[in-house]
Write a protein that holds these residues in place. Sequence first.
Motif, PDB file in Angstrom:
ATOM      1  N   ASN A 161     -17.241  11.919 -13.318  1.00  0.00           N
ATOM      2  CA  ASN A 161     -16.694  10.979 -12.357  1.00  0.00           C
ATOM      3  C   ASN A 161     -15.835   9.984 -13.134  1.00  0.00           C
ATOM      4  O   ASN A 161     -16.289   9.383 -14.108  1.00  0.00           O
ATOM      5  N   ASP A 177      -5.382   9.226  -2.222  1.00  0.00           N
ATOM      6  CA  ASP A 177      -5.383   7.924  -1.560  1.00  0.00           C
ATOM      7  C   ASP A 177      -5.231   6.763  -2.541  1.00  0.00           C
ATOM      8  O   ASP A 177      -5.558   5.614  -2.219  1.00  0.00           O
ATOM      9  N   SER A 178      -4.712   7.042  -3.734  1.00  0.00           N
ATOM     10  CA  SER A 178      -4.355   5.968  -4.658  1.00  0.00           C
ATOM     11  C   SER A 178      -3.134   5.236  -4.101  1.00  0.00           C
ATOM     12  O   SER A 178      -2.290   5.822  -3.415  1.00  0.00           O
ATOM     13  N   GLU A 186      -9.946   1.361 -13.548  1.00  0.00           N
ATOM     14  CA  GLU A 186     -10.179   0.004 -13.075  1.00  0.00           C
ATOM     15  C   GLU A 186      -9.094  -0.934 -13.603  1.00  0.00           C
ATOM     16  O   GLU A 186      -9.027  -1.213 -14.810  1.00  0.00           O
ATOM     17  N   SER A 206      -4.504   0.481  -6.900  1.00  0.00           N
ATOM     18  CA  SER A 206      -5.827   0.829  -6.410  1.00  0.00           C
ATOM     19  C   SER A 206      -6.040   2.338  -6.567  1.00  0.00           C
ATOM     20  O   SER A 206      -5.271   3.126  -6.000  1.00  0.00           O
ATOM     21  N   VAL A 207      -7.059   2.704  -7.336  1.00  0.00           N
ATOM     22  CA  VAL A 207      -7.382   4.117  -7.546  1.00  0.00           C
ATOM     23  C   VAL A 207      -8.866   4.310  -7.248  1.00  0.00           C
ATOM     24  O   VAL A 207      -9.721   3.798  -7.986  1.00  0.00           O
ATOM     25  N   PRO A 208      -9.232   5.009  -6.176  1.00  0.00           N
ATOM     26  CA  PRO A 208     -10.653   5.251  -5.889  1.00  0.00           C
ATOM     27  C   PRO A 208     -11.294   6.093  -6.996  1.00  0.00           C
ATOM     28  O   PRO A 208     -10.623   6.908  -7.646  1.00  0.00           O
ATOM     29  N   ASP A 209     -12.578   5.882  -7.224  1.00  0.00           N
ATOM     30  CA  ASP A 209     -13.305   6.748  -8.156  1.00  0.00           C
ATOM     31  C   ASP A 209     -13.209   8.191  -7.660  1.00  0.00           C
ATOM     32  O   ASP A 209     -13.209   8.461  -6.451  1.00  0.00           O
ATOM     33  N   PHE A 210     -13.146   9.125  -8.603  1.00  0.00           N
ATOM     34  CA  PHE A 210     -12.991  10.518  -8.191  1.00  0.00           C
ATOM     35  C   PHE A 210     -13.689  11.443  -9.182  1.00  0.00           C
ATOM     36  O   PHE A 210     -13.904  11.098 -10.349  1.00  0.00           O
ATOM     37  N   ASP A 224       0.823  -1.219   0.000  1.00  0.00           N
ATOM     38  CA  ASP A 224       0.000   0.000   0.000  1.00  0.00           C
ATOM     39  C   ASP A 224       0.851   1.260   0.000  1.00  0.00           C
ATOM     40  O   ASP A 224       0.653   2.170   0.800  1.00  0.00           O
ATOM     41  N   SER A 242     -13.197   6.630 -13.285  1.00  0.00           N
ATOM     42  CA  SER A 242     -12.778   5.367 -12.669  1.00  0.00           C
ATOM     43  C   SER A 242     -11.593   4.821 -13.452  1.00  0.00           C
ATOM     44  O   SER A 242     -11.610   4.788 -14.683  1.00  0.00           O
TER      45      SER A 242
END
Length: 597
Positions: free
Chosen positions: A483, A447-448, A487, A466-470, A426, A485
Motif C-alpha cells: 500500500n 482520482d488523484s 503525502e 491530493s493522492v489517495p492511498d492505493f 480539483d 501513500s
Amino acid sequence: MMSKRILKAGYIGLLASMLPVGVAMAAPSVGPSGMDFYEVPSIYAGSNGDLIWYRSATVDVGASVVSKAWNVMYRSTDSLGATNTVTGTVIVPNAAWTGPGERPTLSYAVGTHGLAQGCAPSLQLAGGTDYENRNIAAALAKGYAVLVTDNAGYTTGDSPTYLAGESQAHAALDIFTAASQIPNAGISANAPAVIWGYSQGGQTASWAGEVQKSYAPDLNLVAIAAGGTPADFPSTAAYLDGSAGASFLLGAVVGLAEQYPDDIPLDELASANGHAAIAVAKDQCVFESLFDFMNDSISEYTVGSKGLTELLAIPSVNDAVTAQNLGDGKPSVPVYQYHGQADEFIEIEQHAALKKRYCGKFAKVTFDIFPSEHIVTQFQAAPHVLEWFDERFAGTSVDNSCYSFSQAPKSNANPGGGDFVVSLNDWNLGATIHLATLDQDVILPEDSSLTADTNITQGTLMGSMSVPDFDTKLNILVNLDVNLSIEPVGPITGTAGLSRDGMLNIDGQADANVLINAAGFGWLKLPFNCTTTSPVAFPIAYEGPIGDLGAGYLEFNGTTEFSELQCGWMTSLFNSLVAGPGQQYQFTVTPPAPTRW
C-alpha cells in the motif's frame, strides 16, 4: 415598427438592384507575394463570397496535419450592408475524410486577436504563432477542410470592425464560397458545412446561425458551435469595465466606432488619454493589450470621465452597442453552446439567457457547462465540439438541452477587478513514477487531483496535490503487494507567467513523503512500513503555448531522488532497490469534465 434587421435587408436588396446588369467580378487570379497581398484592388460589383485573388500559403499549426493551404481575399458585406473586402486562410488536411459523403468544411471563427494588422490570423498561422493552433489542428486531424477568416479590417490601410457581429458572420459565411472557387483545391460548394467559434468567434458563429437563411441560403450548413459567447453586449461591457479583461472593452469601443462612426463619435467622446490609449491598442495583439489595459475603467479615457452607464445613455451609442445583441433571430441549424462557469471575461449567465431565447424560438440547442475560466474552456472544449460535429455529419439526433429542467448556471469566477488569477480547482492528475533500480512504473490512482491558483499578475503559483492511498505491486524479490501513500509536505509553490505573445511558463515544486506499507513476503508475515527520511522534490516546470492549459497537454516531466528510507528490518533491502537518484515522473493535468444543462 420594423426591426433594424428587416430594414437593413431591404437596403441591401435595393443596393443590389442598382448594380448594372451583366457587371461581374473578373475570374479570381493569383495574388501578389508578401504584404502586397493585403492591398485591396478596385471592386465594382460581384456576389458575396466571390474570390478576388488567392495564393499558396504555408501554415504552421504545431502538428503535421496540413496537406495544402492558401491565403484568400474575397468580397463580403459589413454590418450596415456595404461591400467590404476580407482576407483569410483555407486549409486542406492530410487526413482523409472517413465519414459519410464529401469532405466537410469548417469555418473556424477566431477569438480576439488584436487590432494591429500583424495580428491577422492569416499572418499568425503562417508564422506558427496563432494561439488557437491547437483547435485548428484538432479540426484538421478530423479530416475537415478548415477555413479561417481574418474578419474585416486587416487589409492594408483599414482597421478591424472588432465585435461588429453581423459583419463577422458574413465573413465566416462568405469564406465557404471563396474556398470553393480556388482552382483545384477540391473544396465543394455543396459539401456539408459547420461553423465553430469561441469568445468573439462564439459571437460570430451565433450571428451566422441567425442570418444564414437570409444571407447565404444555398450554403449546406449542418451545425454551429459557439462557446464563451458575448450575447448581451451592455451586460458584457459592464462585466469587463475595470476588470482583468478591460482591454476587450477598449477594443470593442474602437471596433464598433469603426463600423458605426456616426453612432459612436469616437473623436468627440475620447479624451486625450483615450486617444493615446486607442493609438496604443491599434498597434497591439491580444495579450499585449490584455496586460497593458488590465483593470482600467472606460471613464479613464472619456471626455468628462463619462462612465459606461453615461455612454450607454447616449441614444446612438446605445443603438450601436445593442445592435450586437443576439437572440432576435432563430438559428437555422442545431447549436452547441458551451461556457466556462468560472469565466472571468464573459459572464455565463448572459449566455445561458441566450439559450433560453433560442429555445423559446424552438431551436435545437445543446448546452455544456465547463468548470474552468475563459482561456482554459476554449481549449478543453475542442474534443467535445468535434465529437458533436461528427454526430451531426452522421445524422445522429440532437440531444436538445431545451427540455432540461435543471437550474441555470451561476458564475463562480474570481472577482473581476484586481489580479488576473487562473484557478485550477480539483483538476485531474494523471501521474506515473518510474522507479529506476526496479525498472518499474507505479501509476497513481485515477482520482488523484491538483488544485492551484496561477496568479498571472503577480507571477506566482500556489497549490496542493491530493493522492489517495492505493494498492500496487513492487518487484522486490517477488511481486510484493504493498500500500503506497504520497503525502504532500506543504503547498506547491513557484512562479508562473504568460508572455505578451501567449506563451505560458510555470516553474514550481511539489514536495511529498513516500510511505510503503506491506504485510510481509509470501509466507513470511512480518509487516513493515517504509518512509522516506526527507521529502521527495517533484519539480513542476512547463513552457509552452497557452492553449496547452486546457487541451490536455499540460505535462510536467522530470527526474527526482528518493531519500533513504526507514523500514525497520527491511531498511537495507529497500534502500538498495527503491532509494536513490534517477526516479522519473510524469504528471499530466487536465480539467474536470463538463456537465450538460
